[in-house]
Design a protein around this motif. Structure first.
Motif, PDB file in Angstrom:
ATOM      1  N   GLY A  21       0.827  -1.196   0.000  1.00  0.00           N
ATOM      2  CA  GLY A  21       0.000   0.000   0.000  1.00  0.00           C
ATOM      3  C   GLY A  21       0.862   1.247   0.000  1.00  0.00           C
ATOM      4  O   GLY A  21       1.799   1.343   0.795  1.00  0.00           O
ATOM      5  N   THR A  23       0.402   4.775   1.011  1.00  0.00           N
ATOM      6  CA  THR A  23      -0.568   5.547   1.774  1.00  0.00           C
ATOM      7  C   THR A  23      -0.216   7.022   1.733  1.00  0.00           C
ATOM      8  O   THR A  23       0.893   7.413   2.104  1.00  0.00           O
ATOM      9  CB  THR A  23      -0.630   5.051   3.227  1.00  0.00           C
ATOM     10  N   GLU A  28      -5.177   5.425   0.025  1.00  0.00           N
ATOM     11  CA  GLU A  28      -4.165   4.399  -0.234  1.00  0.00           C
ATOM     12  C   GLU A  28      -4.330   3.799  -1.628  1.00  0.00           C
ATOM     13  O   GLU A  28      -5.436   3.433  -2.029  1.00  0.00           O
ATOM     14  CB  GLU A  28      -4.288   3.288   0.811  1.00  0.00           C
ATOM     15  N   ARG A  30      -3.156   0.542  -3.701  1.00  0.00           N
ATOM     16  CA  ARG A  30      -2.600  -0.791  -3.507  1.00  0.00           C
ATOM     17  C   ARG A  30      -1.965  -1.268  -4.807  1.00  0.00           C
ATOM     18  O   ARG A  30      -2.575  -1.172  -5.866  1.00  0.00           O
ATOM     19  CB  ARG A  30      -3.686  -1.745  -3.014  1.00  0.00           C
ATOM     20  N   PRO A 169      -1.543  -3.452   3.453  1.00  0.00           N
ATOM     21  CA  PRO A 169      -2.518  -2.513   2.902  1.00  0.00           C
ATOM     22  C   PRO A 169      -3.926  -2.797   3.417  1.00  0.00           C
ATOM     23  O   PRO A 169      -4.229  -3.908   3.851  1.00  0.00           O
ATOM     24  CB  PRO A 169      -2.414  -2.730   1.399  1.00  0.00           C
TER      25      PRO A 169
END
Length: 181
Positions: A21, A23, A28, A30, A169
């Motif tokens: 992930g 962020t 976020e 992925r 994630p």
């Protein structure tokens, strides 16, 4: 030398991470890692995610709507040094993640659409894992551009978007059913 202080985990530990992930303050993204496309790049990203070693220079800094979102994954570990050209004429698909400038990183980009004009010079090592991640990338690529950018120049974001890289994630069961590389 800080990179030498963070040893690379063994393969069986790295193999646990198949999705990472990125962020940001906006959400976020992925990324599904694709070791079948390039193992050394995937290993580097897995190490960055597992060791939590991104610096303040892990940021998205370039936004070209309809084309790409570019950033840098600068970490305090030894950098990836390997690249792999793809077959000439192989297009990059929407959501593919690759090292920028034909390098081995740390600069990377995410394609916003199918791109056929790169030839095979970019090492592709992942893809956005879901439509929610793609929608966030499409939102980020529309952020305000630096006022110093002139027409025809690369569109540099007015404020870079910092991110962290995680091997955990938020996506539902993102790393469930992990198989060895």
């Amino acid at each position: 030398d800080v990179p030498a202080m963070t040893p690379t985990p063994p393969a069986q530990v790295l193999n646990r991470t198949r999705v990472v992930g990125l962020t940001t303050a906006f959400g976020e993204m992925r990324i599904r890692l694709r070791p079948e496309w390039h193992v050394p790049s995937v290993r580097y990203v897995q190490h960055v995610a597992q060791a939590d070693v991104c610096t303040v220079k892990c940021q998205l800094y370039r936004a070209e709507p309809g084309f790409l979102l570019q950033g840098a994954m600068r970490a305090v570990i030894a950098p990836n040094k390997e690249t792999q050209e793809r077959a000439r004429g192989t297009p990059m698909e929407r959501g593919h993640v690759a090292w920028a400038c034909g390098s081995a990183g740390p600069d990377f980009f995410i394609t916003m659409t199918r791109v056929a004009g790169f030839g095979g010079s970019h090492t592709v090592w992942g893809e956005l894992a879901d439509e929610e991640s793609m929608q966030l990338a499409l939102k980020l690529v529309k952020r305000k551009i630096s006022p110093s950018v002139k027409p025809g120049e690369m569109r540099i974001l007015d404020e870079p978007i910092t991110f962290t890289v995680s091997d955990n994630p938020r996506g539902k069961d993102a790393n469930a059913g992990v198989q060895a590389l």
